[in-house]
Design a protein around this motif. Structure first.
Motif, PDB file in Angstrom:
ATOM      1  N   PHE A   5      41.891   9.777  36.840  1.00  0.00           N
ATOM      2  CA  PHE A   5      41.225  10.698  35.915  1.00  0.00           C
ATOM      3  C   PHE A   5      39.722  10.399  35.879  1.00  0.00           C
ATOM      4  O   PHE A   5      38.895  11.320  35.918  1.00  0.00           O
ATOM      5  CB  PHE A   5      41.833  10.549  34.521  1.00  0.00           C
ATOM      6  N   SER A   6      39.361   9.127  35.810  1.00  0.00           N
ATOM      7  CA  SER A   6      37.957   8.738  35.801  1.00  0.00           C
ATOM      8  C   SER A   6      37.262   9.135  37.091  1.00  0.00           C
ATOM      9  O   SER A   6      36.112   9.583  37.087  1.00  0.00           O
ATOM     10  CB  SER A   6      37.826   7.224  35.586  1.00  0.00           C
ATOM     11  N   ALA A   7      37.969   8.967  38.217  1.00  0.00           N
ATOM     12  CA  ALA A   7      37.408   9.365  39.511  1.00  0.00           C
ATOM     13  C   ALA A   7      37.121  10.854  39.533  1.00  0.00           C
ATOM     14  O   ALA A   7      36.084  11.295  40.051  1.00  0.00           O
ATOM     15  CB  ALA A   7      38.374   8.994  40.639  1.00  0.00           C
ATOM     16  N   GLY A  39      30.526  -2.395  37.544  1.00  0.00           N
ATOM     17  CA  GLY A  39      30.843  -3.337  38.606  1.00  0.00           C
ATOM     18  C   GLY A  39      30.499  -2.790  39.982  1.00  0.00           C
ATOM     19  O   GLY A  39      30.097  -1.630  40.146  1.00  0.00           O
ATOM     20  N   GLY A  40      30.682  -3.650  40.985  1.00  0.00           N
ATOM     21  CA  GLY A  40      30.308  -3.298  42.351  1.00  0.00           C
ATOM     22  C   GLY A  40      31.101  -2.149  42.929  1.00  0.00           C
ATOM     23  O   GLY A  40      30.557  -1.322  43.665  1.00  0.00           O
ATOM     24  N   VAL A  41      32.398  -2.081  42.609  1.00  0.00           N
ATOM     25  CA  VAL A  41      33.235  -0.996  43.146  1.00  0.00           C
ATOM     26  C   VAL A  41      32.749   0.349  42.622  1.00  0.00           C
ATOM     27  O   VAL A  41      32.666   1.326  43.370  1.00  0.00           O
ATOM     28  CB  VAL A  41      34.717  -1.215  42.785  1.00  0.00           C
ATOM     29  N   ILE A  42      32.402   0.414  41.343  1.00  0.00           N
ATOM     30  CA  ILE A  42      31.928   1.674  40.753  1.00  0.00           C
ATOM     31  C   ILE A  42      30.588   2.066  41.360  1.00  0.00           C
ATOM     32  O   ILE A  42      30.347   3.246  41.650  1.00  0.00           O
ATOM     33  CB  ILE A  42      31.820   1.540  39.222  1.00  0.00           C
ATOM     34  N   PHE A  45      31.339   3.457  44.657  1.00  0.00           N
ATOM     35  CA  PHE A  45      32.007   4.752  44.472  1.00  0.00           C
ATOM     36  C   PHE A  45      30.993   5.848  44.172  1.00  0.00           C
ATOM     37  O   PHE A  45      31.079   6.953  44.717  1.00  0.00           O
ATOM     38  CB  PHE A  45      33.019   4.639  43.328  1.00  0.00           C
ATOM     39  N   GLU A  46      30.024   5.559  43.303  1.00  0.00           N
ATOM     40  CA  GLU A  46      29.022   6.558  42.940  1.00  0.00           C
ATOM     41  C   GLU A  46      28.172   6.963  44.141  1.00  0.00           C
ATOM     42  O   GLU A  46      27.686   8.098  44.200  1.00  0.00           O
ATOM     43  CB  GLU A  46      28.141   6.018  41.816  1.00  0.00           C
ATOM     44  N   VAL A  47      27.998   6.048  45.075  1.00  0.00           N
ATOM     45  CA  VAL A  47      27.295   6.383  46.314  1.00  0.00           C
ATOM     46  C   VAL A  47      28.206   7.189  47.234  1.00  0.00           C
ATOM     47  O   VAL A  47      27.807   8.208  47.809  1.00  0.00           O
ATOM     48  CB  VAL A  47      26.814   5.102  47.034  1.00  0.00           C
ATOM     49  N   PHE A  48      29.452   6.770  47.343  1.00  0.00           N
ATOM     50  CA  PHE A  48      30.391   7.398  48.274  1.00  0.00           C
ATOM     51  C   PHE A  48      30.637   8.864  47.946  1.00  0.00           C
ATOM     52  O   PHE A  48      30.713   9.707  48.852  1.00  0.00           O
ATOM     53  CB  PHE A  48      31.715   6.625  48.256  1.00  0.00           C
ATOM     54  N   PHE A 230      38.759   6.590  45.508  1.00  0.00           N
ATOM     55  CA  PHE A 230      37.644   7.132  46.274  1.00  0.00           C
ATOM     56  C   PHE A 230      37.968   8.528  46.798  1.00  0.00           C
ATOM     57  O   PHE A 230      37.092   9.406  46.828  1.00  0.00           O
ATOM     58  CB  PHE A 230      37.294   6.193  47.439  1.00  0.00           C
ATOM     59  N   ALA A 231      39.203   8.755  47.222  1.00  0.00           N
ATOM     60  CA  ALA A 231      39.591  10.055  47.781  1.00  0.00           C
ATOM     61  C   ALA A 231      39.514  11.153  46.728  1.00  0.00           C
ATOM     62  O   ALA A 231      39.019  12.261  46.995  1.00  0.00           O
ATOM     63  CB  ALA A 231      41.005   9.976  48.360  1.00  0.00           C
TER      64      ALA A 231
END
Length: 277
Positions: A5-7, A39-42, A45-48, A230-231
């Motif tokens: 949901f956040s994604a 965090g680093g994953v977020i 993700f924001e770049v991806f 990410f998808a």
């Protein structure tokens, strides 16, 4: 389920704000804060998910991008349309125009990337960028002159390079890449719609290079368990960007940039208050 949901929420925000002059960076920062994501994953993700927004431009302007292929036969001119000088924005000439537009920000970003990350990614600078960009948009709408360039195919090398110089302002997080290029185009003589459409097209190479650079540096911390997250973000960003671009082009000629400027002025203090907590 909450992660997906956040994604989706972040994908919507990215797609809706990347190509309109309101700063996707500011909106993603604020949305991530509300969702409790950090965090680093977020950050990766924001770049991806910007790649999803880039793909939307390629799909919507696929004929324009296909026309950039050197040697491809040019479509016949539309009756009554102004004839483009020098072959328009196609083939080698079109690639050259995009190169000129991307060159200033690419060079500045390459050499100043570390300093930008260190000194410009904070609540104060992002808030100031939102407000400064808004004021510039209001002044432009107030004192704009009649445009001399009413088609992307009429853009000259000098105009392409000038827009590229203005695009350097996008390296200031919160200013907005689309705002900098659209305002630059208008100040240099392009009509609103022409400046916006060229802004979308020119975004593809510069955003692809910037996101690719960031992803190469940070993607190592992403595991298989993050792939659905990410998808979903990528897909939602793509779909929402399709809608946002169509909407923006349809209303830009009628309302201009002023409503987006006032929105930015309202958003700036809100973003600042939440980020300094």
């Amino acid at each position: 389920m909450y992660e997906l949901f956040s994604a989706a929420i972040l994908g919507i925000v990215e797609g809706l704000t990347e190509f309109i002059p309101v700063s996707s960076t500011g909106h993603l920062i604020l949305t991530s804060y509300f969702l409790g994501l950090e965090g680093g994953v977020i950050s990766t993700f924001e770049v991806f998910i910007q790649l999803g927004a880039i793909l939307a431009v390629v799909v919507l302007y696929r004929q324009r991008f296909a026309g950039l292929i050197p040697g491809r036969a040019r479509p016949s001119a539309t009756a009554g349309a102004p004839r483009a000088a020098g072959g328009g924005c196609r083939g080698w000439r079109g690639l050259g125009l995009l190169f000129l537009t991307c060159l200033p920000a690419s060079l500045l970003g390459l050499f100043a990337h570390a300093h930008i990350k260190q000194y410009l990614f904070n609540p104060y600078t992002v808030t100031v960028a939102l407000a400064v960009g808004a004021v510039c948009m209001l002044l432009l709408e107030r004192f704009k002159k009649a445009p001399r360039v009413e088609s992307v195919d009429q853009i000259t090398p000098a105009l392409a390079l000038g827009i590229g110089v203005f695009q350097c302002l996008a390296l200031w997080p919160g200013f907005s890449r689309s705002a900098s290029t659209i305002m630059g185009g208008m100040l240099l003589g392009a009509g609103r719609k022409t400046a916006a459409e060229y802004s979308f097209i020119a975004a593809v190479p510069i955003m692809f290079a910037a996101t690719g650079f960031d992803l190469l540096k940070n993607f190592g911390g992403i595991g298989v368990e993050h792939l659905p997250f990410f998808a979903v973000g990528f897909a939602v960003s793509f779909l929402s960007a399709l809608l946002a671009i169509k909407f923006f082009i349809s209303v830009l000629g009628r309302v201009g940039l002023a409503p987006f400027a006032w929105y930015r002025l309202a958003l700036a203090p809100l973003l600042f208050l939440f980020l300094i907590r």
